[in-house]
Design a protein around this motif. Structure first.
Motif, PDB file in Angstrom:
ATOM      1  N   ASN A 119      29.296  68.698  73.712  1.00 53.75           N
ATOM      2  CA  ASN A 119      28.911  68.420  72.321  1.00 53.75           C
ATOM      3  C   ASN A 119      27.803  69.336  71.808  1.00 53.75           C
ATOM      4  O   ASN A 119      27.491  69.297  70.625  1.00 53.75           O
ATOM      5  CB  ASN A 119      28.453  66.961  72.093  1.00 53.75           C
ATOM      6  CG  ASN A 119      29.612  65.994  72.139  1.00 53.75           C
ATOM      7  OD1 ASN A 119      30.749  66.405  72.373  1.00 53.75           O
ATOM      8  ND2 ASN A 119      29.332  64.724  71.895  1.00 53.75           N
ATOM      9  N   ASN A 120      27.204  70.108  72.701  1.00 53.30           N
ATOM     10  CA  ASN A 120      26.205  71.077  72.246  1.00 53.30           C
ATOM     11  C   ASN A 120      26.749  72.504  72.295  1.00 53.30           C
ATOM     12  O   ASN A 120      26.278  73.363  71.554  1.00 53.30           O
ATOM     13  CB  ASN A 120      24.940  71.002  73.102  1.00 53.30           C
ATOM     14  CG  ASN A 120      24.040  69.851  72.713  1.00 53.30           C
ATOM     15  OD1 ASN A 120      24.275  69.195  71.706  1.00 53.30           O
ATOM     16  ND2 ASN A 120      23.015  69.607  73.512  1.00 53.30           N
ATOM     17  N   SER A 289      28.290  64.663  65.715  1.00 49.65           N
ATOM     18  CA  SER A 289      28.350  64.589  67.176  1.00 49.65           C
ATOM     19  C   SER A 289      29.089  63.349  67.663  1.00 49.65           C
ATOM     20  O   SER A 289      29.566  63.326  68.798  1.00 49.65           O
ATOM     21  CB  SER A 289      26.934  64.633  67.769  1.00 49.65           C
ATOM     22  OG  SER A 289      26.124  63.661  67.158  1.00 49.65           O
ATOM     23  N   ASP A 290      29.215  62.342  66.822  1.00 51.36           N
ATOM     24  CA  ASP A 290      29.989  61.158  67.212  1.00 51.36           C
ATOM     25  C   ASP A 290      31.495  61.416  67.180  1.00 51.36           C
ATOM     26  O   ASP A 290      32.279  60.548  67.566  1.00 51.36           O
ATOM     27  CB  ASP A 290      29.673  59.976  66.289  1.00 51.36           C
ATOM     28  CG  ASP A 290      28.246  59.456  66.464  1.00 51.36           C
ATOM     29  OD1 ASP A 290      27.649  59.732  67.523  1.00 51.36           O
ATOM     30  OD2 ASP A 290      27.738  58.792  65.546  1.00 51.36           O
ATOM     31  N   TYR A 292      33.046  64.630  68.106  1.00 44.80           N
ATOM     32  CA  TYR A 292      33.485  65.875  68.749  1.00 44.80           C
ATOM     33  C   TYR A 292      34.682  65.693  69.682  1.00 44.80           C
ATOM     34  O   TYR A 292      35.343  66.658  70.047  1.00 44.80           O
ATOM     35  CB  TYR A 292      32.329  66.561  69.480  1.00 44.80           C
ATOM     36  CG  TYR A 292      31.463  67.420  68.569  1.00 44.80           C
ATOM     37  CD1 TYR A 292      32.038  68.296  67.648  1.00 44.80           C
ATOM     38  CD2 TYR A 292      30.077  67.379  68.651  1.00 44.80           C
ATOM     39  CE1 TYR A 292      31.250  69.090  66.820  1.00 44.80           C
ATOM     40  CE2 TYR A 292      29.281  68.168  67.831  1.00 44.80           C
ATOM     41  CZ  TYR A 292      29.873  69.025  66.918  1.00 44.80           C
ATOM     42  OH  TYR A 292      29.093  69.813  66.106  1.00 44.80           O
ATOM     43  N   ASP A 293      34.983  64.443  70.033  1.00 44.89           N
ATOM     44  CA  ASP A 293      36.198  64.233  70.819  1.00 44.89           C
ATOM     45  C   ASP A 293      37.443  64.642  70.020  1.00 44.89           C
ATOM     46  O   ASP A 293      38.515  64.827  70.595  1.00 44.89           O
ATOM     47  CB  ASP A 293      36.304  62.768  71.262  1.00 44.89           C
ATOM     48  CG  ASP A 293      36.323  61.812  70.085  1.00 44.89           C
ATOM     49  OD1 ASP A 293      35.540  62.010  69.127  1.00 44.89           O
ATOM     50  OD2 ASP A 293      37.126  60.865  70.096  1.00 44.89           O
ATOM     51  N   TYR A 295      37.534  67.420  68.215  1.00 45.75           N
ATOM     52  CA  TYR A 295      37.373  68.837  67.848  1.00 45.75           C
ATOM     53  C   TYR A 295      38.635  69.654  68.105  1.00 45.75           C
ATOM     54  O   TYR A 295      39.039  70.477  67.272  1.00 45.75           O
ATOM     55  CB  TYR A 295      36.171  69.455  68.576  1.00 45.75           C
ATOM     56  CG  TYR A 295      35.940  70.911  68.245  1.00 45.75           C
ATOM     57  CD1 TYR A 295      35.663  71.317  66.932  1.00 45.75           C
ATOM     58  CD2 TYR A 295      36.028  71.896  69.222  1.00 45.75           C
ATOM     59  CE1 TYR A 295      35.470  72.655  66.622  1.00 45.75           C
ATOM     60  CE2 TYR A 295      35.832  73.235  68.919  1.00 45.75           C
ATOM     61  CZ  TYR A 295      35.552  73.612  67.615  1.00 45.75           C
ATOM     62  OH  TYR A 295      35.363  74.940  67.311  1.00 45.75           O
TER      63      TYR A 295
END
Lengths: 347, 347
Positions: A119-120, A289-290, A292-293, A295
């Motif tokens: 996620n980063n 960021s909640d 990114y699954d 993406y």
């Protein structure tokens, strides 16, 4: 024997109150060893593009428990941190090898040593698109627009959608996603040039310059005679107040940002919250960021759209790290037209 | 030959600004025919109990497009309208026969002629509970608490729940529902007597008198050292501002009402809305009428709870229609302790 290189950096001088100024940053040049320590899982990258994003203002403030859930303050005396696109020079990390491209958090400097984190940091696989797009359309802002619109707004064909800060990195995409879904889309921005861009380039049905409107409520009534079903909130304050008066029953407000408030010592009061009851409005704050699954699903959707010309994307490019502070500061005055990018190196 | 009866009524004299006063209402006595017109589907009812509810203030204002989605203004010169419990005297409607009991919208008068409508009128089947409960626990406020807590708050065992106006008709039930689910529940109210009621009678884990707190933020920090997961919003304004500072990540705010704002000419500004982003808060306005399809499910759940003593319910009873305006006006000054009911006739 290891090689070294000079490493120009943009240093955060002190916590900012009010609008950030160029003098809040200073340049320094250090030396970096062009290798990673033996046994480390870190990665040495050469930074190519850096991203200027509104949330960075939050990190410039003093440490504050109320914002800590979103972002930590920048350490004073260190390079500021932001999203960037980078080339791997050396890697001790099993997922990255020399020559790979990645996007994610790096320092504002020519070379960074990072420890890749889910996620980063994201490895770049599609390279047949401009690499700078990974600071915007194909990176955090694009994913923000995608998750915010499709996951948070619960959009339906035929609904009316209002986007503020509509020519920005996120707004321009939300508008285009909404048009693709068959919504009626209006955007606002802060100059004639940006308003023209919304109507001619991004296909918004209508747009207005909020700085030229005496009465935001009247402007919204003019653009939305039948009311607003979905508001994609990027600005907050007075605009939110006017929007609340124009929302439809069961309307949804996705709160992506409130850039108008970040530089204020005292936040503006919002007065029309009773509309939340009268119109059964849902207001949902969200952070990319909640999501990114999703993406890779996003890329599967958006990369073909780019190649087929279904999605247009406008960048405002500052050349050279030395232009970084000016570009970043300008963001909070709306000087950028489109996504603000800083080129550190074109390789 | 038809019988007639005198019909005392509470007439709405004129649109209200600021707090309503008893002088905004006047009494009149008319004559009512104790039958329904031939071929009509209307129902003549004798009103037994009338309900004083905060939303009624919204209907006392001038017609306003922003509130019209929730409630129309009361017609000047007519009896005000509210929820009541009534006995059917004569009926032309196939669903109701003489002697039936119902709850729903009636005039503030001894006898009303109504046209039963779904979601506006409900036949009463359970009569082994106090009939006045259908103005509260078993009527609109009970259903509001049930839908608001279970459907809107997305509660989970172990979460922290804050309820404002917690001793009122809705608040006292939300607190008890939350305790039944295993939540940590704190309520606020405007007197020592009400605060005691919350702690001793309704089983709240803690409670405070908001009028005695210099700093609402500090009061909430004291009661919720680990923050608030769910806020059941009944009051708005300053309280909402303080709550926003104390919400946890992914917190939920169910907006049931904002009674602190209904009597103000200018709504208070709420300043801490940036927390919506920082903490990814969801704020959801709701109105009970969107949930009446769950009313029979609610009764199946709540009637046994009452009989088994699992749910306690406190009413503040004004005797006689002539006490109606005083009781209704008192609601907006928090004079009632528990659900405010007006007894028109005990039969």
């Amino acid at each position: 024997m290891s090689t070294t290189a000079t490493n120009k950096q943009v240093i955060f001088r002190d916590y900012v109150s009010g609008f950030p100024k160029e003098s809040d940053f200073e340049f320094t040049t250090t030396t970096v060893e062009l290798k990673v320590p033996e046994g480390s899982n870190s990665v040495l990258v050469k930074n190519l593009y850096l991203s200027c994003d509104p949330y960075m203002r939050i990190r410039m403030g003093k440490p504050d428990p109320s914002t800590a859930a979103l972002a930590q303050s920048y350490p004073v005396g260190q390079p500021i941190i932001g999203y960037g696109v980078s080339r791997v020079i050396e890697s001790g990390h099993p997922d990255y090898k020399k020559g790979d491209l990645l996007w994610g958090f790096v320092g504002w400097e020519e070379y960074s040593v990072i420890t890749p984190m889910p996620n980063n940091h994201f490895k770049i696989h599609h390279t047949d698109v401009p690499l700078s797009y990974y600071t915007g359309l194909l990176g955090m802002p694009g994913m923000t627009a995608y998750a915010g619109f499709y996951e948070v707004c619960s959009p339906k064909k035929g609904e009316t959608v209002y986007v503020s800060a509509a020519s920005g990195a996120v707004g321009q995409l939300v508008g285009q996603f909404a048009k693709m879904m068959g919504c009626y889309v209006v955007g606002s921005a802060g100059s004639k040039e940006k308003v023209d861009l919304l109507k001619t380039k991004f296909g918004f049905d209508d747009a207005f310059n909020y700085k030229e409107e005496q009465d935001l409520n009247a402007a919204l009534k003019r653009c939305f005679p039948k009311g607003i079903d979905i508001y994609f909130e990027n600005v907050g304050g007075k605009m939110l107040d006017a929007v609340l008066l124009n929302m439809n029953l069961h309307g949804r407000i996705a709160v992506c940002g409130m850039i108008s408030q970040y530089n204020l010592q005292d936040q503006e009061g919002v007065h029309n919250l009773s509309s939340i009851i009268y119109k059964r409005i849902r207001i949902q704050g969200f952070v990319v960021s909640d999501f990114y699954d999703k993406y890779s699903k996003f890329l599967e959707f958006v990369v073909p759209c780019i190649k087929e010309g279904k999605i247009t994307y406008v960048e405002d490019v500052a050349e050279g790290l030395e232009k970084g502070p000016e570009a970043l500061v300008g963001l909070f005055h709306g000087k950028n037209v489109g996504k603000q990018v800083v080129v550190v190196a074109r390789e």
